[in-house]
Enzyme design. Structure first.
Site, PDB file in Angstrom:
ATOM      1  CG  HIS A  10      39.137 -48.371 -94.475  1.00 16.87           C
ATOM      2  ND1 HIS A  10      38.484 -48.703 -95.634  1.00 16.87           N
ATOM      3  CD2 HIS A  10      38.821 -47.077 -94.225  1.00 16.87           C
ATOM      4  CE1 HIS A  10      37.784 -47.673 -96.072  1.00 16.87           C
ATOM      5  NE2 HIS A  10      37.982 -46.657 -95.230  1.00 16.87           N
ATOM      6  CB  CYS A  45      39.659 -43.680 -94.748  1.00 18.25           C
ATOM      7  SG  CYS A  45      38.777 -43.479 -93.186  1.00 18.25           S
TER       8      CYS A  45
END
Length: 167
Positions: free
Chosen positions: A128, A140
C-alpha cells in the site's frame, strides 16, 4: 525485495527499484497476527483495490476493484472469514479499506496465509501507500504513491513478490 535495515527496504522489479517501508518489527519467517512484522516468503499479487475518488486511470493488468465505504478485511483469527474480504458493517475485528488518510488509496492484496487461511498466522498483508519518510507498517510493504502507480503499470497478472531478510 531485499531488506536494507529494520523497517525499511528496497523493492526491485526488473529495472525498477523503489524504497519501501516494512513492518515495525522488520521481517519474520514465523508470522503471527499482531506481531508488526512483514512475512518472509514468496506471494502472488492477488488483486488491486483503489480509491477511484482519489486516483483515476489506473494502468494495471492486476484484477481491480474500486474501494467503497463498505469494504473491509477480516483480521479476527477465530472467524471463518479470517484474512478475507468482508462487507461492512462487520461485527468482528477487521481493517477498513476506506480510510481518511492516503495509505489505502492503492492496496495490492498479497497471497499470504490465504490458501487456506491458518488462524493467527497473519492477515491483511498488503502493498500500500507509504507514510511520510517511509514510517513502518503493521506488517505490510509500503511504497510512495507515485512509485506504486509506476510499479502497477509494469506488473503482470501472474506476478509475485519475494520478501527476504537482508543478506
Amino acid at each position: 525485495m531485499r531488506l536494507v535495515k529494520g523497517s525499511q527496504g528496497k523493492l526491485v522489479y526488473g529495472p525498477l527499484e523503489f524504497d519501501c517501508a516494512l513492518g515495525k518489527a522488520g521481517v519474520t519467517e514465523e508470522k503471527r497476527e499482531g506481531d508488526h512484522a512483514t512475512p518472509v516468503g514468496r506471494y502472488l499479487l492477488r488483486w488491486l483495490f483503489y480509491r477511484a475518488d482519489k486516483i483515476s486511470n489506473i494502468q494495471s493488468l492486476l484484477p481491480q476493484q474500486k474501494i467503497s465505504t463498505v469494504d473491509g478485511w477480516c483480521d479476527a483469527p477465530d472467524h471463518e472469514h479470517y484474512n478475507r474480504y468482508v462487507r461492512l458493517p462487520f461485527e468482528h475485528s477487521h481493517e477498513k479499506l476506506w480510510r481518511d488518510d492516503d495509505l489505502y488509496d492503492l492496496v495490492i492484496v498479497l497471497g499470504h496465509n490465504d490458501s487456506p487461511a491458518v488462524p493467527g498466522a497473519g492477515s491483511c498483508i498488503f502493498i500500500h501507500v507509504a507514510q511520510d519518510q517511509y514510517g513502518p507498517t503493521e506488517g505490510c510493504v509500503a511504497l510512495k504513491k507515485t512509485d506504486l502507480v509506476e510499479l502497477l503499470a509494469e506488473l503482470d497478472p501472474e506476478c509475485w513478490i519475494e520478501i527476504a531478510p537482508a543478506d
